[in-house]
Design a protein around this motif. Structure first.
Motif, short mmCIF file in Angstrom:
data_model
loop_
_atom_site.label_atom_id
_atom_site.label_comp_id
_atom_site.label_asym_id
_atom_site.label_seq_id
_atom_site.Cartn_x
_atom_site.Cartn_y
_atom_site.Cartn_z
N PRO A 2 -43.94 -4.08 -21.57
CA PRO A 2 -44.11 -5.52 -21.75
C PRO A 2 -43.21 -6.32 -20.81
O PRO A 2 -42.12 -5.89 -20.45
CB PRO A 2 -43.71 -5.76 -23.21
CG PRO A 2 -42.82 -4.62 -23.55
CD PRO A 2 -43.29 -3.46 -22.73
N ARG A 3 -43.71 -7.48 -20.40
CA ARG A 3 -42.90 -8.38 -19.59
C ARG A 3 -41.88 -9.06 -20.49
O ARG A 3 -42.12 -9.28 -21.67
CB ARG A 3 -43.78 -9.42 -18.91
CG ARG A 3 -44.72 -8.78 -17.91
CD ARG A 3 -45.43 -9.79 -17.06
NE ARG A 3 -46.39 -10.55 -17.86
CZ ARG A 3 -47.07 -11.59 -17.40
NH1 ARG A 3 -46.91 -11.99 -16.14
NH2 ARG A 3 -47.92 -12.23 -18.16
N ILE A 4 -40.74 -9.39 -19.92
CA ILE A 4 -39.64 -9.99 -20.67
C ILE A 4 -39.49 -11.44 -20.24
O ILE A 4 -39.34 -11.74 -19.05
CB ILE A 4 -38.32 -9.23 -20.39
CG1 ILE A 4 -38.46 -7.74 -20.70
CG2 ILE A 4 -37.16 -9.85 -21.17
CD1 ILE A 4 -38.74 -7.41 -22.14
N ARG A 20 -41.24 -23.98 -31.71
CA ARG A 20 -42.36 -24.31 -32.60
C ARG A 20 -43.57 -23.44 -32.30
O ARG A 20 -44.29 -23.03 -33.20
CB ARG A 20 -42.73 -25.78 -32.49
CG ARG A 20 -41.77 -26.67 -33.26
CD ARG A 20 -42.29 -28.11 -33.34
NE ARG A 20 -41.24 -28.98 -32.82
CZ ARG A 20 -41.27 -29.60 -31.64
NH1 ARG A 20 -42.30 -29.51 -30.86
NH2 ARG A 20 -40.26 -30.34 -31.26
N ILE A 21 -43.81 -23.16 -31.03
CA ILE A 21 -44.97 -22.37 -30.62
C ILE A 21 -44.75 -20.88 -30.87
O ILE A 21 -45.65 -20.17 -31.30
CB ILE A 21 -45.30 -22.62 -29.14
CG1 ILE A 21 -45.79 -24.06 -28.96
CG2 ILE A 21 -46.33 -21.62 -28.61
CD1 ILE A 21 -45.94 -24.49 -27.52
N GLU A 44 -47.70 -11.52 -25.32
CA GLU A 44 -47.49 -12.18 -24.04
C GLU A 44 -48.28 -13.49 -23.99
O GLU A 44 -47.82 -14.46 -23.40
CB GLU A 44 -47.88 -11.26 -22.88
CG GLU A 44 -46.86 -10.16 -22.65
CD GLU A 44 -47.10 -9.36 -21.38
OE1 GLU A 44 -47.99 -9.74 -20.57
OE2 GLU A 44 -46.42 -8.35 -21.20
N ASP A 45 -49.44 -13.52 -24.62
CA ASP A 45 -50.24 -14.75 -24.64
C ASP A 45 -49.49 -15.88 -25.35
O ASP A 45 -49.51 -17.02 -24.89
CB ASP A 45 -51.59 -14.52 -25.33
CG ASP A 45 -52.55 -13.70 -24.49
OD1 ASP A 45 -52.35 -13.61 -23.26
OD2 ASP A 45 -53.51 -13.17 -25.07
N ALA A 50 -45.94 -20.87 -24.80
CA ALA A 50 -44.65 -21.56 -24.84
C ALA A 50 -44.19 -21.92 -23.43
O ALA A 50 -43.70 -23.03 -23.20
CB ALA A 50 -43.60 -20.70 -25.54
N MET A 51 -44.35 -21.00 -22.49
CA MET A 51 -43.98 -21.27 -21.09
C MET A 51 -44.76 -22.46 -20.54
O MET A 51 -44.19 -23.37 -19.94
CB MET A 51 -44.28 -20.05 -20.22
CG MET A 51 -43.36 -18.91 -20.39
SD MET A 51 -43.92 -17.56 -19.33
CE MET A 51 -42.66 -16.37 -19.68
N ASP A 52 -46.07 -22.44 -20.75
CA ASP A 52 -46.93 -23.49 -20.22
C ASP A 52 -46.67 -24.84 -20.86
O ASP A 52 -46.92 -25.88 -20.26
CB ASP A 52 -48.40 -23.11 -20.40
CG ASP A 52 -48.81 -21.91 -19.57
OD1 ASP A 52 -48.09 -21.55 -18.61
OD2 ASP A 52 -49.86 -21.30 -19.89
#
Length: 63
Positions: A2-4, A20-21, A44-45, A50-52
């Motif tokens: 998995p990506r970190i 929150r997300i 990851e999705d 959260a990143m987006d």
């Protein structure tokens, strides 16, 4: 493997959007800063969401 996720704490403005997300991964470490408490705690999705959603784009994938 998995990506970190990586969170740049210096750039974080404490908006709490990521917590929150994706609360299984992100948490508030102080009133104005988020942190990562379980980097593989969600899909990851969900982490990407959260990143987006971060208004200052301080969450990225670790190299």
């Amino acid at each position: 493997m998995p990506r970190i996720p990586y969170l740049d704490a210096d750039a974080c403005i404490g908006c709490e959007t990521c917590t929150r997300i994706c609360p299984k991964v992100f948490h508030m470490v102080s009133e104005h800063k988020a942190g990562i408490h379980n980097p593989c705690g969600d899909s990851e999705d969900k982490i990407e969401e959260a990143m987006d959603s971060c208004p200052v784009a301080c969450i990225t994938w670790q190299d």
